[in-house]
Structures are given as structure tokens and as C-alpha cells.
Design a protein around this motif. Sequence first.
Motif, PDB file in Angstrom:
ATOM      1  N   LYS A 134      11.061 -14.567  -8.986  1.00 56.93           N
ATOM      2  CA  LYS A 134      11.756 -15.334 -10.009  1.00 56.93           C
ATOM      3  C   LYS A 134      13.118 -14.726 -10.323  1.00 56.93           C
ATOM      4  N   SER A 135      13.178 -13.384 -10.333  1.00 54.34           N
ATOM      5  CA  SER A 135      14.428 -12.680 -10.646  1.00 54.34           C
ATOM      6  C   SER A 135      15.215 -12.310  -9.396  1.00 54.34           C
ATOM      7  N   LYS A 136      14.656 -12.638  -8.206  1.00 52.64           N
ATOM      8  CA  LYS A 136      15.298 -12.300  -6.929  1.00 52.64           C
ATOM      9  C   LYS A 136      15.588 -10.799  -6.847  1.00 52.64           C
ATOM     10  N   ILE A 137      14.552 -10.015  -7.121  1.00 53.25           N
ATOM     11  CA  ILE A 137      14.662  -8.551  -7.165  1.00 53.25           C
ATOM     12  C   ILE A 137      13.695  -7.938  -6.166  1.00 53.25           C
ATOM     13  N   ALA A 138      14.097  -6.811  -5.584  1.00 52.90           N
ATOM     14  CA  ALA A 138      13.206  -5.998  -4.745  1.00 52.90           C
ATOM     15  C   ALA A 138      13.412  -4.541  -5.140  1.00 52.90           C
ATOM     16  N   GLY A 139      12.474  -3.682  -4.750  1.00 57.48           N
ATOM     17  CA  GLY A 139      12.590  -2.276  -5.130  1.00 57.48           C
ATOM     18  C   GLY A 139      11.960  -1.365  -4.102  1.00 57.48           C
ATOM     19  N   LYS A 140      12.203  -0.062  -4.270  1.00 58.40           N
ATOM     20  CA  LYS A 140      11.699   0.922  -3.312  1.00 58.40           C
ATOM     21  C   LYS A 140      10.585   1.807  -3.878  1.00 58.40           C
ATOM     22  N   THR A 141      10.585   2.018  -5.204  1.00 63.37           N
ATOM     23  CA  THR A 141       9.628   2.961  -5.791  1.00 63.37           C
ATOM     24  C   THR A 141       8.493   2.213  -6.486  1.00 63.37           C
ATOM     25  N   ILE A 142       7.284   2.418  -6.012  1.00 63.67           N
ATOM     26  CA  ILE A 142       6.096   1.770  -6.590  1.00 63.67           C
ATOM     27  C   ILE A 142       5.350   2.806  -7.429  1.00 63.67           C
ATOM     28  N   THR A 143       5.007   2.405  -8.651  1.00 60.33           N
ATOM     29  CA  THR A 143       4.250   3.291  -9.541  1.00 60.33           C
ATOM     30  C   THR A 143       2.950   2.612  -9.944  1.00 60.33           C
ATOM     31  N   LEU A 144       1.864   3.336  -9.764  1.00 58.20           N
ATOM     32  CA  LEU A 144       0.545   2.870 -10.205  1.00 58.20           C
ATOM     33  C   LEU A 144       0.249   3.523 -11.546  1.00 58.20           C
ATOM     34  N   LYS A 145      -0.050   2.713 -12.542  1.00 67.33           N
ATOM     35  CA  LYS A 145      -0.367   3.212 -13.880  1.00 67.33           C
ATOM     36  C   LYS A 145      -1.874   3.067 -14.100  1.00 67.33           C
ATOM     37  N   ILE A 146      -2.504   4.155 -14.528  1.00 67.11           N
ATOM     38  CA  ILE A 146      -3.950   4.147 -14.763  1.00 67.11           C
ATOM     39  C   ILE A 146      -4.220   4.696 -16.164  1.00 67.11           C
ATOM     40  N   LYS A 147      -4.870   3.893 -16.990  1.00 65.58           N
ATOM     41  CA  LYS A 147      -5.311   4.395 -18.294  1.00 65.58           C
ATOM     42  C   LYS A 147      -6.827   4.495 -18.260  1.00 65.58           C
ATOM     43  N   PHE A 148      -7.323   5.688 -18.559  1.00 68.15           N
ATOM     44  CA  PHE A 148      -8.764   5.937 -18.464  1.00 68.15           C
ATOM     45  C   PHE A 148      -9.477   5.581 -19.766  1.00 68.15           C
ATOM     46  N   SER A 149     -10.797   5.641 -19.718  1.00 64.86           N
ATOM     47  CA  SER A 149     -11.611   5.266 -20.882  1.00 64.86           C
ATOM     48  C   SER A 149     -11.369   6.182 -22.075  1.00 64.86           C
ATOM     49  N   ASP A 150     -10.914   7.420 -21.816  1.00 63.00           N
ATOM     50  CA  ASP A 150     -10.619   8.326 -22.925  1.00 63.00           C
ATOM     51  C   ASP A 150      -9.166   8.189 -23.399  1.00 63.00           C
ATOM     52  N   PHE A 151      -8.471   7.133 -22.885  1.00 64.55           N
ATOM     53  CA  PHE A 151      -7.093   6.789 -23.264  1.00 64.55           C
ATOM     54  C   PHE A 151      -6.035   7.734 -22.682  1.00 64.55           C
ATOM     55  N   THR A 152      -6.424   8.648 -21.830  1.00 62.14           N
ATOM     56  CA  THR A 152      -5.408   9.433 -21.135  1.00 62.14           C
ATOM     57  C   THR A 152      -4.742   8.534 -20.092  1.00 62.14           C
ATOM     58  N   LEU A 153      -3.477   8.808 -19.849  1.00 60.51           N
ATOM     59  CA  LEU A 153      -2.669   7.960 -18.972  1.00 60.51           C
ATOM     60  C   LEU A 153      -2.202   8.768 -17.775  1.00 60.51           C
ATOM     61  N   GLN A 154      -2.259   8.160 -16.604  1.00 61.78           N
ATOM     62  CA  GLN A 154      -1.802   8.827 -15.389  1.00 61.78           C
ATOM     63  C   GLN A 154      -0.940   7.848 -14.593  1.00 61.78           C
ATOM     64  N   THR A 155       0.147   8.361 -14.013  1.00 60.87           N
ATOM     65  CA  THR A 155       0.972   7.528 -13.132  1.00 60.87           C
ATOM     66  C   THR A 155       1.102   8.221 -11.778  1.00 60.87           C
ATOM     67  N   ARG A 156       1.113   7.418 -10.732  1.00 62.32           N
ATOM     68  CA  ARG A 156       1.268   7.918  -9.369  1.00 62.32           C
ATOM     69  C   ARG A 156       2.338   7.061  -8.692  1.00 62.32           C
ATOM     70  N   SER A 157       3.311   7.697  -8.084  1.00 64.69           N
ATOM     71  CA  SER A 157       4.450   6.955  -7.524  1.00 64.69           C
ATOM     72  C   SER A 157       4.694   7.301  -6.061  1.00 64.69           C
ATOM     73  N   LYS A 158       5.298   6.350  -5.371  1.00 65.01           N
ATOM     74  CA  LYS A 158       5.724   6.570  -3.989  1.00 65.01           C
ATOM     75  C   LYS A 158       7.005   5.784  -3.752  1.00 65.01           C
ATOM     76  N   THR A 159       7.999   6.429  -3.139  1.00 66.33           N
ATOM     77  CA  THR A 159       9.256   5.764  -2.819  1.00 66.33           C
ATOM     78  C   THR A 159       9.307   5.472  -1.328  1.00 66.33           C
ATOM     79  N   LEU A 160       9.539   4.214  -1.005  1.00 65.73           N
ATOM     80  CA  LEU A 160       9.615   3.770   0.391  1.00 65.73           C
ATOM     81  C   LEU A 160      11.067   3.814   0.872  1.00 65.73           C
ATOM     82  N   PRO A 161      11.282   3.847   2.174  1.00 58.87           N
ATOM     83  CA  PRO A 161      12.663   3.896   2.698  1.00 58.87           C
ATOM     84  C   PRO A 161      13.337   2.518   2.719  1.00 58.87           C
ATOM     85  N   TYR A 162      12.640   1.474   2.254  1.00 56.91           N
ATOM     86  CA  TYR A 162      13.193   0.115   2.300  1.00 56.91           C
ATOM     87  C   TYR A 162      12.761  -0.641   1.037  1.00 56.91           C
TER      88      TYR A 162
END
Length: 366
Positions: free
Chosen positions: A281-309
Motif C-alpha cells: 500500500k505504501s510502496k515500501i520495501a526493507g532489509k532488516t526484519i525484526t521478530l518481536k516476541i512477548k512471553f506469558s510473563d510479559f518479558t519482551l524479546q526481539t530478534r533481527s536479521k539484515t538482508l543484503p537486498y
Amino acid sequence: MDFDFPLRKIIHVDMDAFYASVEQHDNPELKGKPIAVGGGSKRGVVSAASYEARKFGVRSAMSGMQAQRNCPQLIFVKPRFDRYKEISLQIRSIFYEYTDLVEPLSLDEAYLDVTENKKGNPSATLIAKEIRQKILDKTGLTASAGISINKFIAKVASDYNKPNGQKTVNPEEVIQFLEDLDIRKFYGVGKVTADKMYRLGIFTGKDLKQKSLEFLDEHFGKSGKYYYHVVRGIHLSAVKPHRIPKSVGAERTFFENLSSEIFMLEKLRHIAEELERRLKKSKIAGKTITLKIKFSDFTLQTRSKTLPYYISSKDLILETAKELLYQSPLEESVRLLGISLANLNTEKDDEPPKKESVLVQLKFDF
């Protein structure tokens, strides 16, 4: 001190406990009482809290159950986003009476560049005062403001005299203001970063200023350059009327906690599809993907990976999100998953100070 770059007159306007204040304004029975917008259901999360509730430690993003434990007399109110947007547009119309250089950050805050303004008023301090009064007259709500030479300092200053106040940091006060500033009050320094800075002996702006660019790069990566410059009063980001997003994301909170990765993958597939729709819709692309995980105890974790394209397709997004999910074992069940894409093809770095830029003397009326 003189600055080797053009100074601006920037105002950061921030509504006071906006959602909660709207509810208290529209329903006088709620005035003076601790209220939380959202958070009322078993899986609810607080969207906003009144100042009366904040005294009990109730905060946005807190679970409704925790908020109720903190404040047993807390009143939960269902959010009315159409109403908040309606009032936000009224507030924004006031901003445009003074300048077209308005950069909304959300429904309840915005930057204004009033270096040159429609009123011909040389005092950003007086303009901020007028705007806050007009907001009160038009909506019955209070706002706070910060005024200074750039967006970073104005943002920090707007928190100083909340609620219903304002603070001006004049050019000649900038360096001392930043040196005295608690590192936790630096915009962009979250709790995790603040704790890391404490361990490195950085407690104030003055401590931060004593660290070399190499040291900050080593310990904070690409954020190191940002910290190095802002503590010296250098933040060249202009007020952007059509602000380009730094990231695009989608997330889901689940009614029941998920403990099986098979179920998580199914949820991630739906999230990736939603993210693809938003990107296209916004005609946007990106290289860095971040996975956000919130656990049952409300702690938050993020994991990221940057692609070359650059990517924007749900298949590639899901493939990388899956890889991040399996990166390390999940020790708790999961209540929320999210995927975001950053390092977008819309980003341009702010230009560094140029040697030939005009040396601005401190004859700058604020």
C-alpha cells in the motif's frame, strides 16, 4: 558557545495523558479519579493512564491485571479512537495557524518549526504559550511544550514541566542543559540502554560527552554516532510535514498463550500477509526484519536479521521470521508475536554539518 550550523526554532507539543484526559473531559464523573484506557479484559493492555492512576505506578503497555493490582480502585474505560482522532485534528488545525512545518508523531504530539511563522512572531516561547492556550480553549484539554534549537532538545524539554507547562532551552543554555541531563531522560535511550550505560559509568550527559566516538560505536553500534552528536547539541533532522516511517510492522496478541511453535508459525504467516499488504500500500520495501516476541510473563524479546537486498513479499518475510523464531529455544509460552521491517528504501540520512555553513551567533530570540 556558537554553533557551526543554522539554528532552528522548534516546538514539541505533547498533550497531557491524552486518551485519559479526553475520557475525563467527556465524562465529568471520571475527573480526579484513577482511570486506564483499555486493559479491562483478561488479556487487556493499558493504552493510557490518567495522572491519578500514574501515582500508583499504572503505565501504558502494562497488563490490565497488573494495573488493577497496583491500583485496586482503577476504573477501566473502553478506548474511543474516533473521538481521539477528531480532537487530534482540531489540535492540528491550531498548529497550522502558525506554520505549515508540522510533523505529527502520533495523535497527541507533534513537532513544529516556527523559525519563520505565519504570525511573524520572533518568540517561539510565546508561540508555544499561545498554542497551549488555544488548545485549552478549543478542547478543554491541557498540553505541555518544549522549545529549543532542534527536535531532540525540544522533545526532552517538553517532559520537564508536565502537566500543563512548558520549558525553553535557549541556545546559550543548550550545552549545560545536556551535560546536566540524566541519561535516562535522553530521547532514544530506553531502560536496557540506560542500564548498559550505567555499567559503563555513564550517568549524565557530561559522562556521555567524555566518551569518544570510537568507544560509543564499539558499545552501541550505529546508535553510538547519534549519542555522540546529540549530547553536543547536534541533531540536524528537519521537521518533516510528511514524515517517512522508519519501520513498518504488524503484530497480534493472542487470547490464549501459545506454547507450540507450529501454532506460532501459523500466526506468523497471517502477520506476514498483513505486513505485505501494508508495505504494498505504501510502496515500501526493507532489509532488516525484526521478530518481536512477548512471553506469558510479559518479558519482551526481539530478534533481527539484515538482508543484503530489499524485500516486501510475505514469503521472504515469513522465511526470515521463521529463521529468527528457531534461532534459540523458547522457554516460556508466547502471548504476542510481531514482525517489522526497517532499513527501508525510503530512508535518507540527515546531512552532517558542512564546513561552509553559516556560523550563527547567539542573537537568537526564543
